[in-house]
Design a protein around this motif. Sequence first.
Motif, PDB file in Angstrom:
ATOM      1  N   GLU A  85       0.802  -1.230   0.000  1.00 24.24           N
ATOM      2  CA  GLU A  85       0.000   0.000   0.000  1.00 24.24           C
ATOM      3  C   GLU A  85       0.837   1.283   0.000  1.00 24.24           C
ATOM      4  O   GLU A  85       0.421   2.295  -0.529  1.00 24.24           O
ATOM      5  N   ASP A  86       2.012   1.265   0.597  1.00 26.20           N
ATOM      6  CA  ASP A  86       2.833   2.472   0.702  1.00 26.20           C
ATOM      7  C   ASP A  86       3.910   2.563  -0.384  1.00 26.20           C
ATOM      8  O   ASP A  86       4.859   3.317  -0.268  1.00 26.20           O
ATOM      9  N   SER A  87       3.747   1.806  -1.472  1.00 32.50           N
ATOM     10  CA  SER A  87       4.749   1.784  -2.543  1.00 32.50           C
ATOM     11  C   SER A  87       4.809   3.109  -3.291  1.00 32.50           C
ATOM     12  O   SER A  87       3.806   3.790  -3.461  1.00 32.50           O
ATOM     13  N   THR A  88       6.013   3.421  -3.754  1.00 37.20           N
ATOM     14  CA  THR A  88       6.218   4.593  -4.602  1.00 37.20           C
ATOM     15  C   THR A  88       6.350   4.142  -6.056  1.00 37.20           C
ATOM     16  O   THR A  88       6.498   2.944  -6.335  1.00 37.20           O
ATOM     17  N   ASP A 123       9.466   2.210  -6.499  1.00 31.87           N
ATOM     18  CA  ASP A 123       9.317   0.817  -6.063  1.00 31.87           C
ATOM     19  C   ASP A 123       8.739  -0.036  -7.186  1.00 31.87           C
ATOM     20  O   ASP A 123       9.198  -1.151  -7.440  1.00 31.87           O
ATOM     21  N   GLN A 163       9.621   9.817  -5.041  1.00 32.81           N
ATOM     22  CA  GLN A 163       8.649  10.065  -3.973  1.00 32.81           C
ATOM     23  C   GLN A 163       7.196  10.033  -4.457  1.00 32.81           C
ATOM     24  O   GLN A 163       6.275  10.150  -3.656  1.00 32.81           O
ATOM     25  N   GLN A 164       6.975   9.820  -5.762  1.00 34.04           N
ATOM     26  CA  GLN A 164       5.618   9.789  -6.307  1.00 34.04           C
ATOM     27  C   GLN A 164       4.870   8.562  -5.788  1.00 34.04           C
ATOM     28  O   GLN A 164       5.314   7.439  -5.961  1.00 34.04           O
ATOM     29  N   SER A 165       3.735   8.777  -5.155  1.00 33.89           N
ATOM     30  CA  SER A 165       2.945   7.654  -4.665  1.00 33.89           C
ATOM     31  C   SER A 165       2.133   7.055  -5.804  1.00 33.89           C
ATOM     32  O   SER A 165       1.895   7.698  -6.825  1.00 33.89           O
ATOM     33  N   VAL A 166       1.748   5.813  -5.633  1.00 35.11           N
ATOM     34  CA  VAL A 166       0.875   5.138  -6.588  1.00 35.11           C
ATOM     35  C   VAL A 166      -0.361   4.651  -5.846  1.00 35.11           C
ATOM     36  O   VAL A 166      -0.327   4.454  -4.635  1.00 35.11           O
ATOM     37  N   GLN A 167      -1.428   4.476  -6.589  1.00 33.65           N
ATOM     38  CA  GLN A 167      -2.714   4.072  -6.026  1.00 33.65           C
ATOM     39  C   GLN A 167      -3.132   2.725  -6.623  1.00 33.65           C
ATOM     40  O   GLN A 167      -2.749   2.393  -7.746  1.00 33.65           O
TER      41      GLN A 167
END
Length: 94
Positions: free
Chosen positions: A26-29, A32, A76-80
């Motif tokens: 869930e906290d992957s960038t 990642d 640092q870009q998050s993914v959903q």
Amino acid sequence: MKIEVLYEAQLRQLAGAPSMHFEMAEDSTLLDVLRRAAEEGGSEFGAKLLSPEGGLQPGILVFIGEQAVAADAVPQQSVQDGDSILLLPPISGG
């Protein structure tokens, strides 16, 4: 969460597939996800995608959906869940 990564041009050829799907924490960038893609795609694909230091190779364009992601924002870009990531390598010719 499930992420789809789409490949174009040389990346598609090296990966041997137009896309891959990954189950990520869930906290992957975004980085990642790209590192996971590099591992799954094989050494030649990984070298084309990531630098020896583990960052994105210069010139590779990254989109999440239709939104371009600046190269310096990738780490640092998050993914959903459900994101579709397009990787577009530099294309040369004339």
